[in-house]
Design a protein around this motif. Structure first.
Motif, PDB file in Angstrom:
ATOM      1  N   VAL A  52     -41.089  54.922 -97.017  1.00 57.85           N
ATOM      2  CA  VAL A  52     -40.597  53.549 -96.979  1.00 57.85           C
ATOM      3  C   VAL A  52     -39.288  53.425 -97.747  1.00 57.85           C
ATOM      4  O   VAL A  52     -38.332  52.774 -97.291  1.00 57.85           O
ATOM      5  N   GLU A  53     -39.215  54.052 -98.912  1.00 58.53           N
ATOM      6  CA  GLU A  53     -37.984  53.972 -99.701  1.00 58.53           C
ATOM      7  C   GLU A  53     -36.829  54.659 -98.972  1.00 58.53           C
ATOM      8  O   GLU A  53     -35.692  54.169 -99.010  1.00 58.53           O
ATOM      9  N   ARG A  54     -37.121  55.764 -98.319  1.00 58.35           N
ATOM     10  CA  ARG A  54     -36.085  56.434 -97.533  1.00 58.35           C
ATOM     11  C   ARG A  54     -35.609  55.549 -96.385  1.00 58.35           C
ATOM     12  O   ARG A  54     -34.423  55.500 -96.062  1.00 58.35           O
ATOM     13  N   GLY A  55     -36.551  54.821 -95.769  1.00 54.45           N
ATOM     14  CA  GLY A  55     -36.179  53.908 -94.695  1.00 54.45           C
ATOM     15  C   GLY A  55     -35.291  52.778 -95.196  1.00 54.45           C
ATOM     16  O   GLY A  55     -34.316  52.401 -94.534  1.00 54.45           O
ATOM     17  N   ARG A  56     -35.605  52.243 -96.362  1.00 55.45           N
ATOM     18  CA  ARG A  56     -34.776  51.179 -96.936  1.00 55.45           C
ATOM     19  C   ARG A  56     -33.363  51.696 -97.225  1.00 55.45           C
ATOM     20  O   ARG A  56     -32.369  51.010 -96.961  1.00 55.45           O
ATOM     21  N   THR A  57     -33.291  52.909 -97.762  1.00 57.72           N
ATOM     22  CA  THR A  57     -31.990  53.499 -98.064  1.00 57.72           C
ATOM     23  C   THR A  57     -31.182  53.710 -96.786  1.00 57.72           C
ATOM     24  O   THR A  57     -29.971  53.443 -96.744  1.00 57.72           O
ATOM     25  N   ALA A  58     -31.855  54.165 -95.730  1.00 57.09           N
ATOM     26  CA  ALA A  58     -31.172  54.409 -94.452  1.00 57.09           C
ATOM     27  C   ALA A  58     -30.627  53.111 -93.873  1.00 57.09           C
ATOM     28  O   ALA A  58     -29.505  53.068 -93.355  1.00 57.09           O
ATOM     29  N   LEU A  59     -31.402  52.033 -93.942  1.00 57.93           N
ATOM     30  CA  LEU A  59     -30.918  50.747 -93.447  1.00 57.93           C
ATOM     31  C   LEU A  59     -29.730  50.249 -94.269  1.00 57.93           C
ATOM     32  O   LEU A  59     -28.779  49.674 -93.724  1.00 57.93           O
ATOM     33  N   ALA A  60     -29.774  50.474 -95.579  1.00 55.55           N
ATOM     34  CA  ALA A  60     -28.649  50.080 -96.423  1.00 55.55           C
ATOM     35  C   ALA A  60     -27.392  50.868 -96.046  1.00 55.55           C
ATOM     36  O   ALA A  60     -26.280  50.318 -96.045  1.00 55.55           O
ATOM     37  N   GLU A  61     -27.559  52.138 -95.699  1.00 57.78           N
ATOM     38  CA  GLU A  61     -26.416  52.975 -95.335  1.00 57.78           C
ATOM     39  C   GLU A  61     -25.705  52.461 -94.089  1.00 57.78           C
ATOM     40  O   GLU A  61     -24.492  52.644 -93.946  1.00 57.78           O
ATOM     41  N   VAL A  62     -26.449  51.828 -93.192  1.00 57.52           N
ATOM     42  CA  VAL A  62     -25.827  51.327 -91.959  1.00 57.52           C
ATOM     43  C   VAL A  62     -25.499  49.841 -92.060  1.00 57.52           C
ATOM     44  O   VAL A  62     -25.223  49.187 -91.058  1.00 57.52           O
ATOM     45  N   GLY A  63     -25.533  49.303 -93.282  1.00 56.45           N
ATOM     46  CA  GLY A  63     -25.112  47.926 -93.491  1.00 56.45           C
ATOM     47  C   GLY A  63     -26.154  46.880 -93.201  1.00 56.45           C
ATOM     48  O   GLY A  63     -25.817  45.709 -92.989  1.00 56.45           O
ATOM     49  N   LEU A  64     -27.441  47.253 -93.219  1.00 52.75           N
ATOM     50  CA  LEU A  64     -28.502  46.294 -92.903  1.00 52.75           C
ATOM     51  C   LEU A  64     -29.474  46.115 -94.067  1.00 52.75           C
ATOM     52  O   LEU A  64     -30.655  45.841 -93.868  1.00 52.75           O
ATOM     53  N   GLU A  65     -28.968  46.264 -95.271  1.00 53.69           N
ATOM     54  CA  GLU A  65     -29.794  46.030 -96.447  1.00 53.69           C
ATOM     55  C   GLU A  65     -30.261  44.578 -96.462  1.00 53.69           C
ATOM     56  O   GLU A  65     -29.483  43.659 -96.171  1.00 53.69           O
TER      57      GLU A  65
END
Length: 253
Positions: free
Chosen positions: A112-125
């Protein structure tokens, strides 16, 4: 070394994560879609693949993604085991929220934390709980990128991922993809019909013709790659000519 029903030999994944394709033949009916194709992609290298419609670009991607076990043919293909694919449409599950789409099939206590980080990387935090229907086409494709890169693939296959987007969104996605690839360093094979997209993104541009790589050209242009530079125009004209498009002065007016 394993052998698929279609005759494709797949050695153990190379320890250096280099993609190596040798004498690849894929047959449909009585026609060789790929006819002795040879190609290599170094770790971290970004290769764009151009070709006319029906030249076999998607067939090559399916072979690399190990999705064509029942296709007739032969040859040898060595590639990393960790492969992700980005398609032209985002293919998000509409009944799952964005974070659930990104981590789908991902295991481990930190998924889940990796998924949150990935979304933040693409500008969807902050959009983890949003539904796919709430997103624009460009935002959906950002989620698709996050879903692919969260798995830290050694090989990223992209099949015209920006073909359905408007021109301005495509430019933004080009910048994002290049930044993400520089950060994660997968080998990338991008299939596209867009010569400008290929030049903007790739370290090398290959042209598929009659089932083989007809030309394979390094893109030795400084960043940012300006469309109005003579070197850019020369490379663009060379690739277009190889694709059967000859521009006249009248076309350029």
């Amino acid at each position: 070394m394993a052998t698929h029903p279609g005759g494709l030999k797949t050695p153990e994944a190379p320890t250096d994560n280099t993609v190596r394709i040798e004498h690849l033949v894929r047959t449909l009916g009585d026609r060789n879609i790929l006819d002795g194709l040879e190609l290599s992609i170094a770790p971290g290298e970004f290769v764009a693949l151009l070709g006319r419609s029906g030249s076999g670009k998607s067939t090559l991607l399916r072979a690399l993604a190990r999705l064509d076990h029942d296709v007739a043919g032969s040859g040898e293909l060595a590639a990393p085991d960790d492969v992700s694919v980005v398609f032209q449409d985002a293919r998000l599950l509409p009944w799952k929220r964005l974070l659930d789409n990104v981590v789908l099939g991902l295991s481990g206590p930190d998924a889940v934390e990796r998924g949150r980080t990935a979304l933040a990387e693409v500008g969807l935090e902050g959009r983890e709980r949003a539904w796919p229907v709430e997103l624009s086409g460009g935002e959906q494709q950002r989620v698709s990128l996050a879903r692919s890169l969260v798995r830290e693939p050694r090989l990223l296959l992209a099949d015209e991922p920006f073909g359905a987007l408007d021109a301005l969104t495509r430019i933004r996605m080009h910048t994002l993809l290049r930044k993400l690839c520089e950060r994660h360093r997968p080998a990338v094979l991008l299939v596209t019909h867009d010569v400008d997209e290929a030049i903007a993104l790739a370290d090398r541009v290959a042209v598929l013709e009659e089932g083989r790589i007809a030309v394979d050209i390094p893109v030795e242009l400084p960043a940012p790659r300006r469309h109005d530079s003579p070197a850019y125009a020369e490379l663009r004209d060379r690739l277009l000519a190889r694709l059967g498009v000859e521009l006249t002065q009248e076309d350029l007016r």
